[in-house]
Write an enzyme that holds these catalytic residues in place. Structure first.
Site, mmCIF file in Angstrom:
data_model
loop_
_atom_site.group_PDB
_atom_site.id
_atom_site.type_symbol
_atom_site.label_atom_id
_atom_site.label_comp_id
_atom_site.label_asym_id
_atom_site.label_seq_id
_atom_site.Cartn_x
_atom_site.Cartn_y
_atom_site.Cartn_z
ATOM 1 N N CYS A 146 0.825 -1.210 0.000
ATOM 2 C CA CYS A 146 0.000 0.000 0.000
ATOM 3 C C CYS A 146 0.853 1.250 0.000
ATOM 4 C CB CYS A 146 -0.916 0.003 1.218
ATOM 5 S SG CYS A 146 -2.219 -1.238 1.143
ATOM 6 N N TYR A 183 -7.458 -8.582 7.784
ATOM 7 C CA TYR A 183 -8.515 -7.829 7.127
ATOM 8 C C TYR A 183 -9.771 -8.704 6.996
ATOM 9 C CZ TYR A 183 -4.698 -4.575 6.464
ATOM 10 O OH TYR A 183 -3.644 -3.714 6.698
ATOM 11 N N ARG A 194 -4.531 -14.445 -1.329
ATOM 12 C CA ARG A 194 -3.486 -14.271 -0.323
ATOM 13 C C ARG A 194 -4.058 -14.619 1.039
ATOM 14 N NH1 ARG A 194 1.072 -9.505 0.362
ATOM 15 N NH2 ARG A 194 2.573 -10.907 1.345
ATOM 16 N N GLY A 249 9.234 -7.835 -1.532
ATOM 17 C CA GLY A 249 8.419 -6.669 -1.240
ATOM 18 C C GLY A 249 9.224 -5.445 -0.844
ATOM 19 N N ARG A 250 9.398 -5.256 0.456
ATOM 20 C CA ARG A 250 10.107 -4.056 0.917
ATOM 21 C C ARG A 250 11.509 -3.987 0.342
ATOM 22 N NH1 ARG A 250 8.172 -4.146 7.301
ATOM 23 N NH2 ARG A 250 5.964 -4.548 6.839
#
Length: 363
Positions: free
Chosen positions: A25, A182, A230, A323-324
């Site tokens: 995000c 979530y 996911r 990712g990061r």
């Protein structure tokens, strides 16, 4: 030959290597619409050499956003804007493009992370009433409203409608977000789901919404588009959602035609105890990989090319998500190709950029 740089497929979608950029995000949208930040950000990632770039969580409804600056796919204007961004990227990159569709549930209505990320109430200018399977707050967040069966059915339809908009935008891959605490994960986990109706209690009931959402999205979308899920494979909590339940869930999703499983973990409670370290989630991905034929994406502190190569070469997973690490080093696949003695396709504008010792790296 490097296994990391071997070709593969997700459903009917062909991928030139096993490097995936997962959804991350950016909290930079306006009314759910992508901005110049997104255009630049995703163009950059699509030129990285990764085979698939999955666009960040895009909310299926305004109240499904984590923050008031999240991307969305709850209206046609957002689909048109995403299509334009994808069209621009495809002028210069052959990377496959995906999008994650999501509802944040009880973890919605938060401030931006760099402003503290606190839970916002309906009294706050950018806040709204959150919803969840049960009226149980996440940590010290504002308590959510318990969803009625009619509201659950409405959310299911919102997932289907968002998937159709993703198809209209020209997406190759649709990822249904059922991880990180979530909404769909909230239904799966007994930590957050204490309902007494057909959506709570047993494994069958807790997994009902995700199973139904996946089945109906898959039925509604062109088969040329890959549809995956996911999951958080464990809550890292006693009496929470766990790996055996994740394996059972994935076996059911496989029967319904799921094209891949993206294996993460945690997020359901601030009380979780996660043993962080390199590859800390890879054994979970491997457990699922060993019990189904669905392609599996492994993720979690995978930072080094030889580390990623070993995960694929030893059949722990089919793909790795960087990712990061790829935000910090946007040409990570170039370095991986150099270390693994592989060639990699790059935009012709960059062909002259390789240092002399890597002059044969690009093709």
């Amino acid at each position: 030959m490097s296994r990391l740089f071997s070709s593969a497929t997700m459903g009917l979608v062909s991928l030139k290597n096993r490097i995936i950029i997962p959804p991350m995000c950016q909290y930079s949208a306006n009314d759910g619409l992508p901005t110049a930040w997104h255009n630049s950000h995703y163009m950059n990632l699509a030129l990285s050499g990764a085979a698939l770039v999955i666009i960040e969580a895009s909310a299926i409804a305004p109240e499904g956003r984590i923050t008031y600056k999240d991307l969305g796919l709850w209206n046609d204007e957002q689909a048109v804007a995403m299509k334009q961004m994808i069209t621009d990227i495809r002028q210069y990159s052959d990377a496959r493009l995906g999008v994650q569709i999501a509802h944040a549930g009880r973890k919605a209505s938060c401030d931006l992370p760099w402003l503290g990320g606190k839970s916002l109430s309906t009294a706050d200018v950018n806040g709204w009433q959150t919803v969840a399977p049960s009226p149980l707050a996440f940590g010290h967040n504002h308590p959510p409203k318990e969803l009625s069966v009619d509201e659950i059915n409405e959310i299911k339809q919102q997932f289907i409608d968002a998937a159709k908009r993703a198809e209209q935008a020209g997406i190759d891959v649709i990822e249904i977000h059922a991880a990180h605490g979530y909404l769909l994960h909230e239904f799966l986990s007994p930590i957050s789901n204490q309902r007494q109706d057909e959506y709570g209690g047993s494994f069958e009931n807790r997994s009902r919404l995700l199973i139904n959402v996946f089945h109906e999205v898959r039925e509604a979308i062109n088969p040329n588009i890959a549809v995956g899920v996911r999951i958080s494979a464990t809550d890292w909590l006693e009496n929470g959602w766990d790996v055996p339940e994740s394996i059972e869930l994935c076996e059911q999703l496989e029967e319904l035609g799921c094209d891949y499983i993206h294996v993460s973990s945690g997020g359901i409670s601030p009380e979780q105890q996660i043993p962080l370290g390199p590859n800390y989630q890879v054994p979970i991905a491997q457990a699922i990989h060993e019990h189904s034929m669905i392609p599996v994406i492994a993720v979690g502190l995978i930072t080094q090319p030889l580390q990623a190569e070993a995960i694929i070469a030893t059949h722990q997973a089919d793909f790795v998500a960087i990712g990061r690490g790829i935000l910090f080093e946007p040409r990570w696949p170039w370095r991986a190709a150099a270390e693994l003695n592989e060639k990699i396709d790059v935009a012709p504008q960059y062909l002259r950029s390789a240092p002399h010792q890597f002059k044969n790296l690009f093709q």
